[in-house]
Design a protein around this motif. Structure first.
Motif, mmCIF file in Angstrom:
data_model
loop_
_atom_site.group_PDB
_atom_site.id
_atom_site.type_symbol
_atom_site.label_atom_id
_atom_site.label_comp_id
_atom_site.label_asym_id
_atom_site.label_seq_id
_atom_site.Cartn_x
_atom_site.Cartn_y
_atom_site.Cartn_z
ATOM 1 N N GLN A 46 25.096 26.215 -48.230
ATOM 2 C CA GLN A 46 24.795 24.901 -47.665
ATOM 3 C C GLN A 46 23.292 24.683 -47.585
ATOM 4 O OE1 GLN A 46 26.708 24.320 -43.902
ATOM 5 N NE2 GLN A 46 28.783 24.553 -44.716
ATOM 6 N N GLN A 47 22.580 25.728 -47.126
ATOM 7 C CA GLN A 47 21.129 25.614 -47.017
ATOM 8 C C GLN A 47 20.509 25.404 -48.383
ATOM 9 O OE1 GLN A 47 20.166 25.476 -44.065
ATOM 10 N NE2 GLN A 47 17.963 25.864 -43.900
ATOM 11 N N ALA A 48 21.051 26.083 -49.387
ATOM 12 C CA ALA A 48 20.522 25.928 -50.739
ATOM 13 C C ALA A 48 20.773 24.522 -51.275
ATOM 14 C CB ALA A 48 21.147 26.968 -51.669
ATOM 15 N N MET A 49 21.977 23.995 -50.968
ATOM 16 C CA MET A 49 22.306 22.647 -51.426
ATOM 17 C C MET A 49 21.390 21.620 -50.781
ATOM 18 S SD MET A 49 25.966 20.663 -51.117
ATOM 19 C CE MET A 49 26.155 18.976 -51.721
ATOM 20 N N ILE A 50 21.191 21.745 -49.454
ATOM 21 C CA ILE A 50 20.306 20.824 -48.743
ATOM 22 C C ILE A 50 18.886 20.932 -49.285
ATOM 23 C CG2 ILE A 50 19.286 20.295 -46.502
ATOM 24 C CD1 ILE A 50 21.907 21.264 -45.238
ATOM 25 N N GLY A 51 18.472 22.191 -49.532
ATOM 26 C CA GLY A 51 17.138 22.382 -50.077
ATOM 27 C C GLY A 51 16.970 21.711 -51.431
ATOM 28 N N GLY A 52 18.034 21.756 -52.263
ATOM 29 C CA GLY A 52 17.969 21.094 -53.566
ATOM 30 C C GLY A 52 17.854 19.589 -53.440
ATOM 31 N N MET A 53 18.603 19.015 -52.502
ATOM 32 C CA MET A 53 18.521 17.567 -52.284
ATOM 33 C C MET A 53 17.139 17.167 -51.789
ATOM 34 S SD MET A 53 22.207 16.759 -50.514
ATOM 35 C CE MET A 53 23.746 17.045 -51.406
ATOM 36 N N VAL A 54 16.598 17.975 -50.880
ATOM 37 C CA VAL A 54 15.268 17.692 -50.352
ATOM 38 C C VAL A 54 14.229 17.781 -51.461
ATOM 39 C CG1 VAL A 54 13.465 18.501 -48.783
ATOM 40 C CG2 VAL A 54 15.844 18.386 -48.013
ATOM 41 N N ALA A 55 14.373 18.789 -52.301
ATOM 42 C CA ALA A 55 13.428 18.949 -53.412
ATOM 43 C C ALA A 55 13.495 17.759 -54.369
ATOM 44 C CB ALA A 55 13.710 20.245 -54.163
ATOM 45 N N GLY A 56 14.729 17.264 -54.613
ATOM 46 C CA GLY A 56 14.884 16.105 -55.484
ATOM 47 C C GLY A 56 14.230 14.868 -54.901
ATOM 48 N N LEU A 57 14.405 14.672 -53.588
ATOM 49 C CA LEU A 57 13.776 13.526 -52.926
ATOM 50 C C LEU A 57 12.263 13.650 -52.951
ATOM 51 C CD1 LEU A 57 13.919 10.953 -51.221
ATOM 52 C CD2 LEU A 57 14.239 12.390 -49.186
ATOM 53 N N ALA A 58 11.765 14.855 -52.700
ATOM 54 C CA ALA A 58 10.316 15.064 -52.720
ATOM 55 C C ALA A 58 9.738 14.801 -54.106
ATOM 56 C CB ALA A 58 9.996 16.497 -52.267
ATOM 57 N N ASP A 59 10.454 15.240 -55.143
ATOM 58 C CA ASP A 59 9.973 15.024 -56.515
ATOM 59 C C ASP A 59 9.966 13.532 -56.854
ATOM 60 O OD1 ASP A 59 9.293 16.128 -59.255
ATOM 61 O OD2 ASP A 59 11.123 15.019 -59.735
ATOM 62 N N ARG A 60 10.986 12.824 -56.421
ATOM 63 C CA ARG A 60 11.040 11.386 -56.737
ATOM 64 C C ARG A 60 9.916 10.629 -56.044
ATOM 65 N NH1 ARG A 60 13.278 7.147 -54.220
ATOM 66 N NH2 ARG A 60 14.528 8.396 -52.778
ATOM 67 N N LEU A 61 9.665 10.966 -54.773
ATOM 68 C CA LEU A 61 8.590 10.286 -54.058
ATOM 69 C C LEU A 61 7.227 10.606 -54.664
ATOM 70 C CD1 LEU A 61 9.748 10.663 -50.334
ATOM 71 C CD2 LEU A 61 9.867 8.636 -51.782
ATOM 72 N N ALA A 62 7.067 11.843 -55.157
ATOM 73 C CA ALA A 62 5.787 12.231 -55.739
ATOM 74 C C ALA A 62 5.529 11.532 -57.073
ATOM 75 C CB ALA A 62 5.739 13.748 -55.928
ATOM 76 N N THR A 63 6.608 11.256 -57.825
ATOM 77 C CA THR A 63 6.442 10.660 -59.155
ATOM 78 C C THR A 63 6.627 9.145 -59.164
ATOM 79 O OG1 THR A 63 8.780 11.116 -59.623
ATOM 80 C CG2 THR A 63 7.157 12.761 -60.329
ATOM 81 N N GLU A 64 7.561 8.644 -58.355
ATOM 82 C CA GLU A 64 7.871 7.214 -58.384
ATOM 83 C C GLU A 64 7.443 6.478 -57.123
ATOM 84 O OE1 GLU A 64 12.022 6.769 -59.063
ATOM 85 O OE2 GLU A 64 12.101 8.264 -60.681
ATOM 86 N N GLY A 65 7.185 7.223 -56.048
ATOM 87 C CA GLY A 65 6.921 6.568 -54.778
ATOM 88 C C GLY A 65 8.215 6.073 -54.161
ATOM 89 N N GLY A 66 8.119 5.329 -53.090
ATOM 90 C CA GLY A 66 9.311 4.815 -52.430
ATOM 91 C C GLY A 66 8.957 4.163 -51.114
ATOM 92 N N PRO A 67 9.925 3.504 -50.471
ATOM 93 C CA PRO A 67 9.671 2.843 -49.188
ATOM 94 C C PRO A 67 9.430 3.847 -48.072
ATOM 95 C CG PRO A 67 12.009 2.798 -49.706
ATOM 96 C CD PRO A 67 11.326 3.351 -50.922
ATOM 97 N N ALA A 68 8.948 3.349 -46.960
ATOM 98 C CA ALA A 68 8.642 4.225 -45.825
ATOM 99 C C ALA A 68 9.900 4.939 -45.332
ATOM 100 C CB ALA A 68 8.029 3.401 -44.686
ATOM 101 N N GLN A 69 11.067 4.279 -45.484
ATOM 102 C CA GLN A 69 12.310 4.905 -45.032
ATOM 103 C C GLN A 69 12.583 6.209 -45.774
ATOM 104 O OE1 GLN A 69 11.884 1.760 -45.720
ATOM 105 N NE2 GLN A 69 12.802 0.440 -44.157
ATOM 106 N N ASP A 70 12.296 6.249 -47.073
ATOM 107 C CA ASP A 70 12.545 7.469 -47.849
ATOM 108 C C ASP A 70 11.561 8.570 -47.466
ATOM 109 O OD1 ASP A 70 14.604 6.200 -49.067
ATOM 110 O OD2 ASP A 70 13.662 5.970 -51.020
#
Length: 409
Positions: free
Chosen positions: A335-359
């Motif tokens: 579970q921790q690994a899965m959550i970590g993967g989702m967090v990493a995906g969100l972090a990568d998207r914000l770093a490359t594409e940006g996003g709203p303050a909510q993200d």
């Protein structure tokens, strides 16, 4: 206004509605009952007679020879005789029968009252705005207290718990009151009363926990008490719960739970406009997986409709139901690994594409849940540079940083 006066007003209302509906229906149906104006003879007869007159006039002017005029007159006369033999239409034919007209009228009345009964508000007074606001204020001021609400709250379904567990809790209930300063005993009792779904007793135990802690009581302690008070009152916000909400908001004016329950209070007392304003701040800035945010999302559309405004819920970006079900079957490490993967995906998207303050706020909170305060602090610092000119964005990010533990309470 007395009950008799209200009944009288309702009777007058329905009488007026019935008269108007009957009048309009009569205006529609009456033309259907009126016989159609039909000539007594076949209209072709008049035409043929006119043609005979024209033949005589042409003959007099010399436009026709006598033999030609005779042949034409004979042909027209033949047609005239045939037209006279044809049956003329009877008066009143071609329109609806009286029975059909009656059916149409009754259908119109049934549809009129049916639509109003389902879409209207029978018996709901047409109050001016100021009167509605005053009624809402009176409703809040005179609502029952916590004890009264607990007394009439629906009994929740009981858990099927082992007999030895129930016996142990009974012993804890007897022991805890003899130890008024035993924090562990009261915390245990508060927890297990919830497990037993004895929410009113859980409220009492949690209040004792806060009393023992005194000035060291955390905001989460008060928030837990607030949750229990509302649950024990059957989902209604009592005056005591409102007082607790105000206390929490003094310490943290962006507290999600307090803002949700304050919105619920206004929604329950006919002020959906205020409820929506309170809920929007947590819906647009909070984690959709949070209980209070999810509850606000579930009620926001109805509140917007009743407030007469258009509001579209913001889209959520998070794990799918399938992913959540899969996570429940995983080991804690997976579970921790899965959550970590989702967090990493969100972090990568914000770093490359940006996003709203909510993200950005979701990412900060996610790192806080994972216990990675260093990453949460890094994202918080980066987000401040992006949204430094947005007051609303900074409010969302600040609340997230506080929830994640990056900022002090």
């Amino acid at each position: 206004m007395s009950a008799g006066e209200k009944d009288g007003d309702t009777m007058v209302f329905w009488t007026v509605c019935a008269l108007l509906a009957v009048a309009v229906t009569a205006m529609i149906v009456t033309p259907l009952l009126r016989p159609q104006d039909v000539p007594d003879e076949n209209p072709d007869v008049a035409i043929y007679r006119a043609q005979l007159d024209e033949i005589d006039k042409d003959l007099e002017r010399g436009l026709l020879e006598a033999d030609e005029a005779e042949r034409a007159r004979a042909e027209v006369a033949r047609r005239l005789i045939a037209a006279n033999k044809e049956a003329s239409p009877q008066a009143g034919q071609g329109g609806p029968t009286k029975g059909l007209s009656l059916v149409i009228g009754l259908t119109l009345l049934a549809v009129t009252f049916g639509v109003y009964w389902t879409s209207g508000a029978p018996g709901y007074g047409d109050l001016p705005l100021q009167a509605r606001l005053a009624a809402s204020d009176e409703m809040r001021a005179n609502r029952p207290d916590q004890a009264a609400l607990e007394a009439v709250a629906p009994t929740p379904p009981q858990n099927d718990l082992p007999a030895d567990y129930v016996a142990a809790i009974e012993q804890l209930r007897e022991i805890a009151p003899t130890r008024p300063d035993d924090l562990e005993a009261w915390e245990r009792l508060a927890f297990h009363e919830v497990e037993m779904r004895n929410y009113a007793a859980a409220v009492d135990a949690q209040q004792q926990v806060i009393a023992i802690k005194g000035d060291e009581a955390l905001l989460t302690d008060y928030q837990r008490l607030l949750d229990l008070k509302v649950v024990a009152a059957g989902g209604l916000v009592s005056p005591e719960a409102e007082e607790l909400i105000r206390e929490i908001l003094v310490r943290d004016d962006g507290n999600i739970a307090a803002r949700y329950y304050l919105g619920a209070l206004y929604n329950q007392t006919d002020r959906p406009d205020i409820a929506l304003r309170l809920w929007r701040t947590i819906i647009e800035g909070g984690d959709p997986q949070n209980f209070h945010v999810a509850s606000a999302r579930a009620q926001a559309s109805d509140a917007a409709f009743r407030a007469g405004v258009e509001y579209a819920l913001p889209e959520t970006r998070g794990p799918t139901f399938e992913q959540m079900e899969q996570a429940q079957e995983m080991s804690p490490e997976d579970q921790q690994a899965m959550i970590g993967g989702m967090v990493a995906g969100l972090a990568d998207r914000l770093a490359t594409e940006g996003g709203p303050a909510q993200d950005w706020a979701r990412l900060i909170r996610a790192y806080g849940v994972l216990g990675d305060l260093e990453s949460a602090r890094t994202v918080w610092n980066e987000a401040q540079q992006v949204f430094v000119s947005s007051m609303r964005g900074m409010e969302i990010l600040t609340n997230a940083a506080r929830d994640a533990g990056v900022l002090d309470e």
